[in-house]
Design a protein around this motif. Sequence first.
Motif, short mmCIF file in Angstrom:
data_model
loop_
_atom_site.label_atom_id
_atom_site.label_comp_id
_atom_site.label_asym_id
_atom_site.label_seq_id
_atom_site.Cartn_x
_atom_site.Cartn_y
_atom_site.Cartn_z
N THR A 48 0.89 -1.24 0.07
CA THR A 48 0.13 -0.26 0.02
C THR A 48 1.02 1.30 -0.11
O THR A 48 2.08 1.18 -0.25
CB THR A 48 -0.96 -0.11 1.35
OG1 THR A 48 -0.15 0.10 2.69
CG2 THR A 48 -1.65 -1.46 1.24
N GLU A 49 0.31 2.30 0.34
CA GLU A 49 0.91 3.66 0.22
C GLU A 49 2.23 3.72 1.23
O GLU A 49 3.04 4.39 1.35
CB GLU A 49 0.03 4.68 0.45
CG GLU A 49 -1.00 5.18 -0.41
CD GLU A 49 -0.39 5.76 -1.72
OE1 GLU A 49 0.65 6.76 -1.47
OE2 GLU A 49 -0.81 5.71 -2.78
N GLU A 50 2.30 2.68 2.22
CA GLU A 50 3.22 2.64 3.11
C GLU A 50 4.43 2.61 2.74
O GLU A 50 5.61 2.84 3.28
CB GLU A 50 2.92 1.44 4.46
CG GLU A 50 3.15 0.07 3.80
CD GLU A 50 2.98 -0.90 4.93
OE1 GLU A 50 3.51 -1.87 4.71
OE2 GLU A 50 2.32 -0.63 5.81
N VAL A 51 4.64 1.88 1.36
CA VAL A 51 5.75 1.81 0.60
C VAL A 51 6.72 3.36 0.65
O VAL A 51 7.71 3.20 0.71
CB VAL A 51 5.54 1.54 -0.77
CG1 VAL A 51 6.77 1.44 -1.50
CG2 VAL A 51 5.16 0.03 -0.72
N LYS A 52 5.86 4.40 0.58
CA LYS A 52 6.51 5.74 0.75
C LYS A 52 7.09 5.87 1.96
O LYS A 52 8.20 6.28 1.85
CB LYS A 52 5.30 6.74 0.36
CG LYS A 52 4.83 6.51 -0.88
CD LYS A 52 3.74 7.66 -1.17
CE LYS A 52 3.00 7.40 -2.63
NZ LYS A 52 1.88 8.40 -2.74
N GLU A 53 6.64 5.59 3.10
CA GLU A 53 7.14 5.71 4.40
C GLU A 53 8.33 4.80 4.52
O GLU A 53 9.45 5.27 5.06
CB GLU A 53 5.95 5.45 5.49
CG GLU A 53 6.85 5.76 6.92
CD GLU A 53 5.78 5.93 7.84
OE1 GLU A 53 5.96 5.65 9.14
OE2 GLU A 53 4.30 5.71 7.56
N LYS A 54 8.04 3.59 4.18
CA LYS A 54 9.37 2.80 4.03
C LYS A 54 10.62 3.31 3.22
O LYS A 54 11.92 2.98 3.58
CB LYS A 54 8.82 1.43 3.48
CG LYS A 54 8.19 0.54 4.50
CD LYS A 54 7.54 -0.88 4.14
CE LYS A 54 6.94 -1.62 5.06
NZ LYS A 54 6.45 -3.07 4.32
N PHE A 55 10.30 3.92 2.01
CA PHE A 55 11.31 4.57 1.18
C PHE A 55 11.91 5.62 2.15
O PHE A 55 13.27 5.85 1.98
CB PHE A 55 10.71 5.00 0.03
CG PHE A 55 11.44 5.97 -0.68
CD1 PHE A 55 12.52 5.58 -1.24
CD2 PHE A 55 11.22 7.59 -0.72
CE1 PHE A 55 13.65 6.52 -1.95
CE2 PHE A 55 12.16 8.31 -1.54
CZ PHE A 55 13.18 8.02 -2.07
N LEU A 56 11.32 6.34 2.82
CA LEU A 56 11.80 7.45 3.82
C LEU A 56 12.70 6.91 4.61
O LEU A 56 13.95 7.37 4.89
CB LEU A 56 10.88 8.39 4.27
CG LEU A 56 10.07 9.19 3.24
CD1 LEU A 56 8.81 9.91 3.95
CD2 LEU A 56 10.68 10.28 2.53
N ARG A 57 12.51 5.85 5.28
CA ARG A 57 13.22 5.22 6.36
C ARG A 57 14.42 4.62 5.53
O ARG A 57 15.46 4.78 6.01
CB ARG A 57 12.42 4.01 7.00
CG ARG A 57 11.15 4.74 7.78
CD ARG A 57 10.64 3.46 8.56
NE ARG A 57 9.68 4.22 9.21
CZ ARG A 57 9.07 3.53 10.49
NH1 ARG A 57 9.84 2.47 11.03
NH2 ARG A 57 8.01 4.15 11.09
N ALA A 58 14.42 4.04 4.32
CA ALA A 58 15.41 3.57 3.66
C ALA A 58 16.39 4.73 3.30
O ALA A 58 17.71 4.47 3.37
CB ALA A 58 14.97 2.67 2.51
N PHE A 59 15.90 5.76 2.80
CA PHE A 59 16.76 6.84 2.37
C PHE A 59 17.36 7.45 3.62
O PHE A 59 18.46 7.80 3.49
CB PHE A 59 15.98 7.82 1.59
CG PHE A 59 16.61 8.92 1.07
CD1 PHE A 59 17.39 8.64 0.10
CD2 PHE A 59 16.30 10.36 1.66
CE1 PHE A 59 18.32 9.97 -0.37
CE2 PHE A 59 17.08 11.17 1.24
CZ PHE A 59 18.00 11.17 0.12
#
Length: 227
Positions: A48-59
């Motif tokens: 879901t849209e939580e991919v975006k938050e995970k991306f921020l964490r990875a970055f």
Amino acid sequence: MSARLVCGQCGGFYGSKVWGSNTKYRRTIWQCNDKFKGEVRCATPHVTEEVKEKFLRAFTSLLEYREKLVENCRLAQKTLCHVKDIEEELEELQQEKEMAAKLVRQAIEENAHRVVDPETWQESYKGYLDRYQQAVEGIDQLERQKKGRKDKNREMERFIKHIEKADETLTDFEEGLWVLIIERVTVLIDGRLMFHFKDGTEVQVHHLEETPFHSIQQKEQVTMQTG
């Protein structure tokens, strides 16, 4: 996001789907486009849209090693993006192409003005043509490799600039940043996401309700995977 999300089981791309389109629970999810194709269904979950938050964490995890990361990127540029060897090969093949073309012209002229054995001439002529064609194909292949290395160099340069300027407190998802620095994101069967950055770094993120993030690199150093 679809162009970057990849199924960790079959390797296919994820596509967006709308659930509950006519209800108040409407939401967009992404799942493997090949999930229901074939006899064996992919076991990777939808995201879901939580991919975006995970991306921020990875970055954010990358920024912990900013200086080392930039250093490794510069090293990778020198190792993987140089074109001097290709240019030297191109020069040799260009000379071969010109020589083969000259021999073809000479063979045609010889056949037009002298009495030659047809079979012998045809064999020689074909050999010259083959040499010419091989040189042309070799040049085309090297030009593509050269372009690929230059494109990779520009890509890594943009990546480096974003890493150097990035705000460590980045809280909002930016589509432009996502496109610029993410090569692909692999969705694993257990729901973890593997972020593959364009510099070769890989960062693995667990479910949001678990640990904030987990980098596959050791905390003490950043190991560039440039293969």
